[in-house]
Write a protein that holds these residues in place. Structure first.
Motif, PDB file in Angstrom:
ATOM      1  N   ALA A  77       0.824  -1.211   0.000  1.00  0.00           N
ATOM      2  CA  ALA A  77       0.000   0.000   0.000  1.00  0.00           C
ATOM      3  C   ALA A  77       0.855   1.258   0.000  1.00  0.00           C
ATOM      4  CB  ALA A  77      -0.943  -0.005   1.204  1.00  0.00           C
ATOM      5  N   LEU A  78       1.856   1.301   0.875  1.00  0.00           N
ATOM      6  CA  LEU A  78       2.689   2.494   0.961  1.00  0.00           C
ATOM      7  C   LEU A  78       3.558   2.656  -0.283  1.00  0.00           C
ATOM      8  CD1 LEU A  78       3.755   2.283   4.716  1.00  0.00           C
ATOM      9  CD2 LEU A  78       2.014   3.766   3.693  1.00  0.00           C
ATOM     10  N   GLY A  79       4.074   1.539  -0.811  1.00  0.00           N
ATOM     11  CA  GLY A  79       4.908   1.618  -2.005  1.00  0.00           C
ATOM     12  C   GLY A  79       4.144   2.106  -3.224  1.00  0.00           C
ATOM     13  N   ILE A  80       2.976   1.506  -3.479  1.00  0.00           N
ATOM     14  CA  ILE A  80       2.166   1.916  -4.636  1.00  0.00           C
ATOM     15  C   ILE A  80       1.677   3.350  -4.462  1.00  0.00           C
ATOM     16  CG2 ILE A  80       0.004   1.482  -5.862  1.00  0.00           C
ATOM     17  CD1 ILE A  80       0.461  -1.481  -5.429  1.00  0.00           C
ATOM     18  N   THR A  81       1.290   3.707  -3.245  1.00  0.00           N
ATOM     19  CA  THR A  81       0.829   5.072  -2.996  1.00  0.00           C
ATOM     20  C   THR A  81       1.942   6.083  -3.254  1.00  0.00           C
ATOM     21  OG1 THR A  81      -0.774   4.296  -1.349  1.00  0.00           O
ATOM     22  CG2 THR A  81      -0.163   6.626  -1.283  1.00  0.00           C
ATOM     23  N   ALA A  82       3.161   5.757  -2.829  1.00  0.00           N
ATOM     24  CA  ALA A  82       4.287   6.666  -3.038  1.00  0.00           C
ATOM     25  C   ALA A  82       4.563   6.864  -4.528  1.00  0.00           C
ATOM     26  CB  ALA A  82       5.529   6.132  -2.336  1.00  0.00           C
ATOM     27  N   VAL A  83       4.582   5.774  -5.285  1.00  0.00           N
ATOM     28  CA  VAL A  83       4.837   5.880  -6.722  1.00  0.00           C
ATOM     29  C   VAL A  83       3.738   6.682  -7.410  1.00  0.00           C
ATOM     30  CG1 VAL A  83       5.017   4.569  -8.871  1.00  0.00           C
ATOM     31  CG2 VAL A  83       6.181   3.754  -6.810  1.00  0.00           C
ATOM     32  N   CYS A  84       2.497   6.379  -7.081  1.00  0.00           N
ATOM     33  CA  CYS A  84       1.369   7.087  -7.696  1.00  0.00           C
ATOM     34  C   CYS A  84       1.367   8.570  -7.317  1.00  0.00           C
ATOM     35  CB  CYS A  84       0.052   6.438  -7.289  1.00  0.00           C
ATOM     36  SG  CYS A  84      -0.214   4.798  -7.999  1.00  0.00           S
ATOM     37  N   THR A  85       1.792   8.871  -6.098  1.00  0.00           N
ATOM     38  CA  THR A  85       1.838  10.266  -5.664  1.00  0.00           C
ATOM     39  C   THR A  85       2.846  11.057  -6.487  1.00  0.00           C
ATOM     40  OG1 THR A  85       1.196   9.664  -3.412  1.00  0.00           O
ATOM     41  CG2 THR A  85       2.270  11.793  -3.714  1.00  0.00           C
ATOM     42  N   VAL A  86       4.002  10.466  -6.740  1.00  0.00           N
ATOM     43  CA  VAL A  86       5.018  11.147  -7.559  1.00  0.00           C
ATOM     44  C   VAL A  86       4.488  11.388  -8.974  1.00  0.00           C
ATOM     45  CG1 VAL A  86       7.301  10.903  -8.606  1.00  0.00           C
ATOM     46  CG2 VAL A  86       6.944  10.245  -6.218  1.00  0.00           C
ATOM     47  N   VAL A  87       3.904  10.351  -9.563  1.00  0.00           N
ATOM     48  CA  VAL A  87       3.374  10.481 -10.921  1.00  0.00           C
ATOM     49  C   VAL A  87       2.263  11.530 -10.972  1.00  0.00           C
ATOM     50  CG1 VAL A  87       2.146   9.274 -12.772  1.00  0.00           C
ATOM     51  CG2 VAL A  87       4.014   8.135 -11.553  1.00  0.00           C
TER      52      VAL A  87
END
Length: 276
Positions: free
Chosen positions: A254-264
């Motif tokens: 959850a935290l990993g995907i959220t971090a990547v999506c937040t940057v994008v």
């Protein structure tokens, strides 16, 4: 020759003050309220995120409850109900992404840009409204699952942990929806790249059947599936079972995907605001 004195000069009206910019918190609350109202009034979204998962719950229980109990010695509702709760959040990715894409392309976004509004409020409000909706639907589905045998037996802290995992999973789904909506050039692309992966991840999870029921060669992929980890974490928090691996695995996904999506999403959103 006489010089005429100028007549009295009419006083000029002071310029009207520009409207005060809305604070970020207030603007977020307004937009989040709009998101929730849209959901309540949209029959299709209610069907996709509430009615269809509940239909799955009742149909699968009717078809496989006895079979799974006799062959796997598992109370099927304790395994299935957590997956259905997650499905309500997972299925919202598509509807949320299309709604956000429509806002950006329909002129709503440009009207907000013309207002004295911090544009970050639009994204934060959208995510906040989605979070309220996801958690509200999760509580409703859990209560309905209780009527067909789903139970909590590990105390109040485990119940809080149960909905904490749902909140983490919902945060990941909201971030995915925002990133996909900001990147996609057409709603057909959203359907193509959201619907199939979410369906495969759900079907290839240990939520419908235990991990031991899968062929040996595919079990590593099933056990690493974020839906499997989250479903196992919820099932363990509801009754009994190992917590460390599924909870930490769910948090990492959850935290990993959220971090990547937040940057994008941040980069794409900044581009949209500058471009107008």
């Amino acid at each position: 020759m006489t010089v005429q004195s100028p007549g009295p000069v009419a006083p000029t009206a002071p310029p009207s003050p520009s409207p005060e910019p809305a604070t970020l918190t207030v603007a977020c609350a307004v937009i989040a309220g709009r998101v929730v109202r849209q959901f309540v009034r949209n029959r299709m979204m209610l069907i996709v995120t509430v009615a269809f998962p509940l239909l799955q719950l009742f149909m699968l229980l009717a078809a496989f409850n006895v079979l799974v109990r006799d062959t796997q010695d598992v109370d099927y509702v304790q395994r299935l109900a957590p997956l259905i709760v997650l499905t309500t959040a997972f299925s919202s990715i598509l509807t949320t992404a299309i709604a956000l894409w429509s806002d950006i392309r329909s002129g709503v976004f440009n009207r907000l840009r013309a207002m004295p509004l911090d544009m970050r409020a639009y994204v934060f409000g959208r995510i906040g409204g989605d979070f309220v909706r996801i958690m509200g639907v999760a509580v409703l589905v859990t209560l309905i699952a209780h009527t067909v045998g789903f139970r909590f037996s590990r105390g109040p802290l485990a119940v809080l942990g149960f909905f904490g995992i749902v909140a983490l999973f919902g945060m990941m789904c909201s971030a995915l929806a925002v990133a996909v909506a900001l990147v996609a050039q057409h709603p057909g692309i959203i359907v193509r790249y959201v619907q199939m992966p979410t369906l495969v991840l759900t079907l290839m999870s240990s939520g419908y059947v235990p991990l031991e029921a899968f062929p040996h060669w595919i079990r590593p992929a099933v056990s690493a599936n974020p839906v499997s980890l989250a479903s196992d974490a919820l099932a363990s928090l509801a009754r009994e079972g190992a917590l460390t691996v599924p909870v930490l695995g769910t948090a990492a996904w959850a935290l990993g995907i959220t971090a990547v999506c937040t940057v994008v999403a941040t980069r794409r959103f900044a581009t949209l605001v500058k471009r107008g």
